[in-house]
Motif scaffolding. Structure first.
Motif, PDB file in Angstrom:
ATOM      1  N   THR A 142      26.075 -16.155 -47.015  1.00  0.00           N
ATOM      2  CA  THR A 142      25.286 -15.763 -45.850  1.00  0.00           C
ATOM      3  C   THR A 142      26.018 -15.950 -44.533  1.00  0.00           C
ATOM      4  O   THR A 142      25.550 -15.477 -43.496  1.00  0.00           O
ATOM      5  CB  THR A 142      23.998 -16.593 -45.775  1.00  0.00           C
ATOM      6  OG1 THR A 142      24.337 -17.972 -45.513  1.00  0.00           O
ATOM      7  CG2 THR A 142      23.199 -16.500 -47.072  1.00  0.00           C
ATOM      8  N   GLY A 143      27.145 -16.664 -44.568  1.00  0.00           N
ATOM      9  CA  GLY A 143      27.816 -17.010 -43.318  1.00  0.00           C
ATOM     10  C   GLY A 143      27.279 -18.288 -42.705  1.00  0.00           C
ATOM     11  O   GLY A 143      27.750 -18.721 -41.654  1.00  0.00           O
ATOM     12  N   GLY A 144      26.293 -18.902 -43.367  1.00  0.00           N
ATOM     13  CA  GLY A 144      25.742 -20.166 -42.884  1.00  0.00           C
ATOM     14  C   GLY A 144      26.597 -21.353 -43.300  1.00  0.00           C
ATOM     15  O   GLY A 144      27.587 -21.214 -44.019  1.00  0.00           O
ATOM     16  N   LYS A 145      26.192 -22.518 -42.862  1.00  0.00           N
ATOM     17  CA  LYS A 145      26.953 -23.741 -43.094  1.00  0.00           C
ATOM     18  C   LYS A 145      27.181 -24.014 -44.583  1.00  0.00           C
ATOM     19  O   LYS A 145      28.307 -24.258 -45.021  1.00  0.00           O
ATOM     20  CB  LYS A 145      26.227 -24.927 -42.442  1.00  0.00           C
ATOM     21  CG  LYS A 145      26.693 -26.319 -42.888  1.00  0.00           C
ATOM     22  CD  LYS A 145      25.937 -27.425 -42.186  1.00  0.00           C
ATOM     23  CE  LYS A 145      24.457 -27.430 -42.480  1.00  0.00           C
ATOM     24  NZ  LYS A 145      24.086 -27.777 -43.879  1.00  0.00           N
ATOM     25  N   ASP A 146      26.092 -23.999 -45.365  1.00  0.00           N
ATOM     26  CA  ASP A 146      26.184 -24.412 -46.764  1.00  0.00           C
ATOM     27  C   ASP A 146      26.975 -23.417 -47.615  1.00  0.00           C
ATOM     28  O   ASP A 146      27.824 -23.815 -48.410  1.00  0.00           O
ATOM     29  CB  ASP A 146      24.780 -24.608 -47.348  1.00  0.00           C
ATOM     30  CG  ASP A 146      23.983 -25.648 -46.576  1.00  0.00           C
ATOM     31  OD1 ASP A 146      24.581 -26.643 -46.137  1.00  0.00           O
ATOM     32  OD2 ASP A 146      22.773 -25.457 -46.391  1.00  0.00           O
ATOM     33  N   SER A 147      26.703 -22.123 -47.452  1.00  0.00           N
ATOM     34  CA  SER A 147      27.418 -21.145 -48.281  1.00  0.00           C
ATOM     35  C   SER A 147      28.882 -21.034 -47.853  1.00  0.00           C
ATOM     36  O   SER A 147      29.754 -20.744 -48.676  1.00  0.00           O
ATOM     37  CB  SER A 147      26.733 -19.773 -48.234  1.00  0.00           C
ATOM     38  OG  SER A 147      26.784 -19.202 -46.947  1.00  0.00           O
ATOM     39  N   THR A 148      29.162 -21.294 -46.585  1.00  0.00           N
ATOM     40  CA  THR A 148      30.564 -21.278 -46.137  1.00  0.00           C
ATOM     41  C   THR A 148      31.324 -22.463 -46.725  1.00  0.00           C
ATOM     42  O   THR A 148      32.481 -22.327 -47.154  1.00  0.00           O
ATOM     43  CB  THR A 148      30.648 -21.303 -44.598  1.00  0.00           C
ATOM     44  OG1 THR A 148      29.980 -20.157 -44.067  1.00  0.00           O
ATOM     45  CG2 THR A 148      32.098 -21.292 -44.133  1.00  0.00           C
ATOM     46  N   TYR A 149      30.685 -23.614 -46.775  1.00  0.00           N
ATOM     47  CA  TYR A 149      31.340 -24.772 -47.393  1.00  0.00           C
ATOM     48  C   TYR A 149      31.569 -24.525 -48.885  1.00  0.00           C
ATOM     49  O   TYR A 149      32.631 -24.879 -49.416  1.00  0.00           O
ATOM     50  CB  TYR A 149      30.502 -26.041 -47.204  1.00  0.00           C
ATOM     51  CG  TYR A 149      31.161 -27.253 -47.807  1.00  0.00           C
ATOM     52  CD1 TYR A 149      32.297 -27.815 -47.231  1.00  0.00           C
ATOM     53  CD2 TYR A 149      30.669 -27.817 -48.975  1.00  0.00           C
ATOM     54  CE1 TYR A 149      32.924 -28.922 -47.792  1.00  0.00           C
ATOM     55  CE2 TYR A 149      31.291 -28.931 -49.550  1.00  0.00           C
ATOM     56  CZ  TYR A 149      32.412 -29.473 -48.956  1.00  0.00           C
ATOM     57  OH  TYR A 149      33.041 -30.560 -49.521  1.00  0.00           O
ATOM     58  N   LEU A 150      30.600 -23.917 -49.551  1.00  0.00           N
ATOM     59  CA  LEU A 150      30.762 -23.601 -50.965  1.00  0.00           C
ATOM     60  C   LEU A 150      31.917 -22.627 -51.164  1.00  0.00           C
ATOM     61  O   LEU A 150      32.741 -22.787 -52.072  1.00  0.00           O
ATOM     62  CB  LEU A 150      29.464 -23.003 -51.515  1.00  0.00           C
ATOM     63  CG  LEU A 150      29.462 -22.611 -52.993  1.00  0.00           C
ATOM     64  CD1 LEU A 150      29.760 -23.802 -53.896  1.00  0.00           C
ATOM     65  CD2 LEU A 150      28.108 -21.983 -53.375  1.00  0.00           C
ATOM     66  N   TYR A 152      34.521 -22.229 -49.205  1.00  0.00           N
ATOM     67  CA  TYR A 152      35.746 -22.990 -48.953  1.00  0.00           C
ATOM     68  C   TYR A 152      36.134 -23.802 -50.179  1.00  0.00           C
ATOM     69  O   TYR A 152      37.309 -23.804 -50.600  1.00  0.00           O
ATOM     70  CB  TYR A 152      35.532 -23.909 -47.739  1.00  0.00           C
ATOM     71  CG  TYR A 152      36.403 -25.135 -47.721  1.00  0.00           C
ATOM     72  CD1 TYR A 152      37.748 -25.055 -47.372  1.00  0.00           C
ATOM     73  CD2 TYR A 152      35.875 -26.388 -48.079  1.00  0.00           C
ATOM     74  CE1 TYR A 152      38.560 -26.188 -47.378  1.00  0.00           C
ATOM     75  CE2 TYR A 152      36.682 -27.516 -48.082  1.00  0.00           C
ATOM     76  CZ  TYR A 152      38.024 -27.415 -47.732  1.00  0.00           C
ATOM     77  OH  TYR A 152      38.816 -28.538 -47.753  1.00  0.00           O
ATOM     78  N   TYR A 153      35.183 -24.499 -50.774  1.00  0.00           N
ATOM     79  CA  TYR A 153      35.493 -25.370 -51.904  1.00  0.00           C
ATOM     80  C   TYR A 153      35.959 -24.552 -53.114  1.00  0.00           C
ATOM     81  O   TYR A 153      36.956 -24.909 -53.762  1.00  0.00           O
ATOM     82  CB  TYR A 153      34.269 -26.204 -52.281  1.00  0.00           C
ATOM     83  CG  TYR A 153      34.556 -27.195 -53.391  1.00  0.00           C
ATOM     84  CD1 TYR A 153      35.171 -28.409 -53.117  1.00  0.00           C
ATOM     85  CD2 TYR A 153      34.245 -26.895 -54.718  1.00  0.00           C
ATOM     86  CE1 TYR A 153      35.450 -29.314 -54.124  1.00  0.00           C
ATOM     87  CE2 TYR A 153      34.524 -27.797 -55.733  1.00  0.00           C
ATOM     88  CZ  TYR A 153      35.128 -28.997 -55.444  1.00  0.00           C
ATOM     89  OH  TYR A 153      35.420 -29.876 -56.451  1.00  0.00           O
ATOM     90  N   LEU A 154      35.261 -23.470 -53.406  1.00  0.00           N
ATOM     91  CA  LEU A 154      35.612 -22.664 -54.583  1.00  0.00           C
ATOM     92  C   LEU A 154      36.956 -21.958 -54.405  1.00  0.00           C
ATOM     93  O   LEU A 154      37.786 -21.937 -55.313  1.00  0.00           O
ATOM     94  CB  LEU A 154      34.517 -21.636 -54.856  1.00  0.00           C
ATOM     95  CG  LEU A 154      33.153 -22.176 -55.293  1.00  0.00           C
ATOM     96  CD1 LEU A 154      32.134 -21.042 -55.356  1.00  0.00           C
ATOM     97  CD2 LEU A 154      33.249 -22.873 -56.643  1.00  0.00           C
TER      98      LEU A 154
END
Length: 465
Positions: A142-150, A152-154
């Protein structure tokens, strides 16, 4: 002496229903069956009661039925609220929340009881690389905090081949759009795809959803509808959603997921039973996470299963979205075809989850996470930089506002998602109690007066309302 029904208890037929969050000993005892005679007495309140009526009310007396001077007052603003001594939970954003003798809310009272409730879908630590697909994993981005962190990690930490799927909603924030565009420049091993829904069809869905939910938030359900056929066609073996710990645990406190839902995927006996049934019906057995995928997709295509209806647990949010999507049957045809095809061949992308606390070093600290994704992904914070709970949508406040007003006025038993999640996030120290209270006061949609963002939502619907 005049007696009344205690605040937040409502008479519904032959039941008393509680709209709130009670202390630990009564946490989920929100429905009480009553006799016809008891219902008649309660429906006549407030009034003075004679001795016979008092005897008929029995254990309800001094609990659900109290003298008028014992009725709890519900705050009309955050300034009047009573806060939990440990977290940001309070009786304005969650009217009807109780506190124990130490001033601690039910969520903090049960912290030890819920520490193992991580996810209702299987948690994985590693994903095997596959030769059967161009992708190792897909995620809803979504471009939000949580999905962006996910993402990045993946993509950067684990170096998986990632399919990032974005449903371009009409209300996507500018910061989310810019974050998505920046991410495309940062990751060579990610393929980004975007899907939209015809505005004519979307307005039909939103019109119905607005009528029954008083908002138009259909995320992430409509994204599942759009992208499941895509994942099946690309033989994607795994997919994830960017749900942080507070969001997953919030389902429990909102009576949407019992404890067994968090351990179901670890129950080998149930898995064997399901697969025996699959084999007997000439379907291949399922691997970890595939049952959860089919359950989610079938619910969107057909509504709640009989087992879920009988369980007593419900998800008003998803049920309303399913009803709204059915206004445009053609949206569901590709999904239904893909469900049949993938179930028959077992080419089912497994719905799995990463423990955000674990992968971020023990605690998913919002401030640290923002620093990482700004540096590593080019993430752009929303204009309200203090906002951390939901960061990708212009009308997130509308969802918070509508859920809050419906619950405050006892039109819905669903506690506002953000109220539970921000409380849990502060309880678990994803952010400080002070930061959470500041976000409640300045960034979230907890208001009894209509908020300005409602105009954005209704602007898209104006041709239909």
């Amino acid at each position: 002496m005049t007696y009344s029904l205690q605040s937040r208890w409502k008479l519904k037929g032959n039941q008393l229903v509680y709209y709130g969050l009670q202390n630990k000993e009564n946490l989920f005892k929100n429905k009480i069956k009553i006799s016809r005679r008891q219902a008649e007495i309660i429906s006549s309140l407030p009034k003075e009661l004679n001795q016979k009526e008092l005897q008929l009310l029995g254990k309800l007396l001094n609990n659900q039925i109290v003298t008028t001077d014992e009725i709890r007052k519900i705050p009309k603003s955050i300034n009047e609220a009573r806060f939990c001594k440990n977290c940001s939970a309070n009786d304005f954003i969650i009217p009807g929340i109780e506190f124990d003798e130490n001033g601690i809310c039910p969520m903090c009272q049960t912290i030890d009881d819920t520490k193992e409730l991580k996810s209702i879908v299987p948690i994985v630590r590693e994903i095997p690389r596959t030769k059967k697909s161009r992708f190792d994993v897909a995620l809803f981005y979504t471009g939000g905090k949580d999905s962006t962190y996910l993402l990045y990690y993946l993509a950067k930490v684990k170096k998986y081949r990632v399919l990032a799927m974005t449903w371009e909603i009409p209300y996507m924030s500018e910061s989310a759009r810019q974050s998505i565009e920046n991410a495309k420049k940062y990751f060579d091993n990610v393929e980004f795809i975007t899907r939209t829904v015809k505005q004519e069809d979307l307005r039909k869905v939103y019109k119905k959803l607005y009528k029954i939910s008083e908002n138009t938030c259909a995320c992430p359900s409509l994204a599942y509808v759009l992208f499941y056929p895509e994942m099946v066609a690309n033989r994607v073996p795994y997919f994830m959603a960017g749900n942080e710990p507070a969001q997953m645990l919030g389902l429990y406190y909102n009576s949407m997921a019992p404890k067994i839902a968090y351990t179901f995927w670890q129950n080998k006996f149930l898995q064997i039973l399901i697969n025996i049934t699959r084999i007997l019906t000439l379907h291949p057995p399922l691997k970890k996470g595939q049952f959860h995928t089919l359950a989610v997709m079938k619910q969107l295509a057909k509504g709640d299963s009989l087992i879920k209806k009988l369980s007593g647990y419900s998800d008003e949010l998803v049920s309303n979205i399913v009803t709204a999507i059915s206004e445009v049957p053609q949206l569901l045809k590709p999904l239904k075809r893909s469900i049949r095809c993938s179930s028959r061949t077992c080419n089912i992308p497994a719905f799995v989850h990463l423990d955000f606390d674990e992968i971020s070093g023990g605690s998913y600290n919002w401030r640290n996470i923002k620093d990482i994704i700004v540096k590593e992904c080019g993430w752009v914070a929303p204009e309200d930089d203090g906002k951390g709970l939901h960061t990708s949508c212009k009308i997130e406040k509308c969802k918070e506002y509508s859920q809050f007003v419906r619950f405050y006025n006892c039109r819905s038993r669903m506690i506002p998602f953000s109220a539970v999640e921000i409380s849990l996030a502060s309880r678990n120290r994803n952010l400080s109690r002070e930061e959470a209270i500041s976000e409640i006061e300045n960034s979230l949609g907890f208001s009894l007066e209509e908020i300005p963002e409602t105009e954005i939502m209704c602007g898209f619907l104006k041709e239909q309302l």
